[in-house]
Design a protein around this motif. Structure first.
Motif, short mmCIF file in Angstrom:
data_model
loop_
_atom_site.label_atom_id
_atom_site.label_comp_id
_atom_site.label_asym_id
_atom_site.label_seq_id
_atom_site.Cartn_x
_atom_site.Cartn_y
_atom_site.Cartn_z
N MET A 174 0.82 -1.14 0.19
CA MET A 174 -0.34 -0.06 0.09
C MET A 174 0.72 1.18 -0.06
O MET A 174 0.70 1.74 -1.27
N ALA A 175 1.62 1.55 0.99
CA ALA A 175 2.31 2.39 1.59
C ALA A 175 4.08 2.58 0.27
O ALA A 175 4.66 3.25 0.15
N VAL A 208 4.08 5.15 -3.34
CA VAL A 208 4.47 6.31 -2.08
C VAL A 208 6.09 6.81 -2.00
O VAL A 208 6.90 6.27 -1.57
N GLU A 209 6.73 8.14 -2.76
CA GLU A 209 7.92 8.05 -2.78
C GLU A 209 8.19 8.85 -1.13
O GLU A 209 7.72 9.47 -0.37
N GLY A 210 9.61 8.31 -0.89
CA GLY A 210 10.06 8.34 0.46
C GLY A 210 10.11 7.30 2.14
O GLY A 210 10.90 6.95 1.64
N TRP A 211 8.57 6.94 1.22
CA TRP A 211 8.45 5.93 2.33
C TRP A 211 8.93 4.05 1.72
O TRP A 211 9.93 3.90 2.37
N ARG A 224 11.54 4.32 0.14
CA ARG A 224 12.84 4.13 0.68
C ARG A 224 13.60 3.75 2.47
O ARG A 224 14.65 3.22 2.60
N ALA A 249 6.78 2.21 11.59
CA ALA A 249 6.46 3.51 11.22
C ALA A 249 4.88 3.31 11.13
O ALA A 249 4.49 4.25 10.21
N ALA A 250 3.70 2.40 11.11
CA ALA A 250 2.52 2.36 11.41
C ALA A 250 1.58 1.06 12.04
O ALA A 250 1.54 0.45 11.33
N VAL A 307 0.71 12.67 19.69
CA VAL A 307 0.75 11.84 18.66
C VAL A 307 -0.87 12.92 17.96
O VAL A 307 -0.67 12.47 16.42
N ALA A 338 -9.98 5.07 15.83
CA ALA A 338 -8.33 4.62 15.80
C ALA A 338 -7.78 5.01 14.71
O ALA A 338 -8.06 5.83 13.48
N PHE A 339 -6.43 4.19 14.74
CA PHE A 339 -5.66 5.56 13.99
C PHE A 339 -4.29 4.62 13.53
O PHE A 339 -3.61 3.51 14.34
N ARG A 340 -3.02 4.89 12.77
CA ARG A 340 -1.44 4.29 12.69
C ARG A 340 -1.02 5.16 13.49
O ARG A 340 -1.22 6.19 12.65
N MET A 341 0.17 4.98 13.80
CA MET A 341 1.25 6.33 14.64
C MET A 341 2.44 5.67 13.82
O MET A 341 3.00 4.21 14.34
N ARG A 342 3.33 6.57 14.53
CA ARG A 342 4.90 6.05 14.35
C ARG A 342 5.58 5.69 16.22
O ARG A 342 5.06 6.60 16.90
N ARG A 353 13.77 13.80 8.85
CA ARG A 353 14.14 12.99 7.58
C ARG A 353 15.50 14.14 7.07
O ARG A 353 14.97 15.41 6.54
N ALA A 362 3.85 12.31 14.76
CA ALA A 362 3.99 10.79 14.60
C ALA A 362 2.47 10.03 14.64
O ALA A 362 2.54 8.38 14.30
N SER A 384 1.43 8.01 11.07
CA SER A 384 1.95 7.21 10.04
C SER A 384 1.68 8.05 8.20
O SER A 384 0.59 8.73 8.30
N ASN A 438 0.14 8.46 4.64
CA ASN A 438 -1.53 7.31 4.18
C ASN A 438 -1.56 7.20 5.56
O ASN A 438 -2.27 5.96 5.20
N PHE A 443 -4.60 6.83 8.00
CA PHE A 443 -5.90 5.60 7.76
C PHE A 443 -6.00 5.50 9.54
O PHE A 443 -5.79 5.45 10.37
N THR A 451 -10.35 5.91 12.18
CA THR A 451 -11.50 5.21 11.73
C THR A 451 -12.24 6.21 13.00
O THR A 451 -11.51 6.56 13.85
#
Lengths: 153, 108
Positions: free
Chosen positions: A1-2, A5-8, A10, A67-68, A100, A115-119, B35, B68, B70, B72, B74, B76
């Motif tokens: 999926m990612a 996308v440029e950068g990721w 890499r 990363a996610a 965050v 809900a989400f995705r975090m680094r 970065r 922080a 991510s 893309n 995503f 809910t």
């Protein structure tokens, strides 16, 4: 999926190859501390004393990737006009910046859950705070181990 | 970077009083500003810093996002079905651009 996308792509490749450590060295020096996280929380919730409970933090014990990482926060609340969650704050103790995301809910949200995705830069404690419409603040925290995101951290 | 695209899953129909689930994703690098490129130059920060869900222009849920989140992102979240109309998702970029998607929903 990612991948497209440029950068990721890499970074993924670098991290997988282990050379990622070089690229990650700079942010690693400027990591937040639990103290900085506390300072941020004070700014977000004011003087209220958070109590543990009511907040459920759904996050894995061991992250697959820094990363996610999927994270879900839910709060026990009827979400009525009289009694609802006004804000949910998610704070990471060990990232370059402790904040965050902050979510602002209304009775129209229906359900106090996001809900989400975090680094995650390294193994650390993630905290979630819920500010209720009566002004009380509830929290939950959990440690999450990160192996890839933080170069074996 | 190509223009971000927004994908979402929002039901087209709901019963009055039902809590619907909103899932949304936007293609975005969420460049942290920490970065460096191959030449050692810092890549400037460019993230989605705000996310807003509105139902007929009333705010349902909004979020202040930081580095922080991510790439893309995503997410809910939920909404209480009250009346038929438009659900708008808005993603605010550091650059000042706002990416939006509008979905129609019928509430019976």
């Amino acid at each position: 999926m990612a991948k497209k996308v440029e950068g990721w792509s890499r970074r993924d490749v670098l991290a997988a190859a282990g050379i990622g450590c070089v690229a990650m060295a700079a942010p690693k020096m400027a990591q937040a501390t639990p103290q900085e996280a506390d300072d941020l929380v004070k700014k977000l919730i004011g003087g209220a004393a958070p109590k543990e409970g009511k907040v459920q933090l759904k996050i894995k014990d061991v992250a697959e990737s820094g990363a996610a990482e999927p994270i879900a926060v839910s709060v026990d609340s009827p979400m009525s006009a009289a009694d609802h969650v006004k804000a949910i704050h998610v704070v990471a103790e060990g990232n370059p910046a402790p904040g965050v995301s902050s979510w602002f809910l209304t009775p129209k949200s229906g359900k106090a859950e996001v809900a989400f995705r975090m680094r995650l830069a390294k193994t650390q404690v993630v905290r979630a705070y819920a500010v209720m419409s009566d002004g009380s603040v509830w929290m939950a925290k959990q440690e999450i181990k990160v192996t890839i995101g933080g170069c074996g951290g | 970077m190509a223009a971000p695209t927004i994908k979402s899953r929002i039901p087209a129909k709901a019963k009055k009083g039902e809590i619907i689930e909103i899932k949304a994703q936007i293609t975005h690098d969420m460049e942290t500003g920490q970065r460096k490129d191959a030449a050692g130059k810092v890549i400037p920060r460019k993230i989605i810093n705000k996310f807003v869900v509105t139902w007929n222009n009333d705010i349902v849920t909004s979020g202040d996002w930081h580095t922080a989140m991510s790439a893309n992102p995503f997410v809910t979240c939920y909404a209480l079905a009250t009346e038929s109309g438009k659900i708008k998702l808005a993603f605010h970029d550091d650059s000042g651009e706002v990416y939006e998607q509008v979905s129609e929903i019928t509430v019976e």
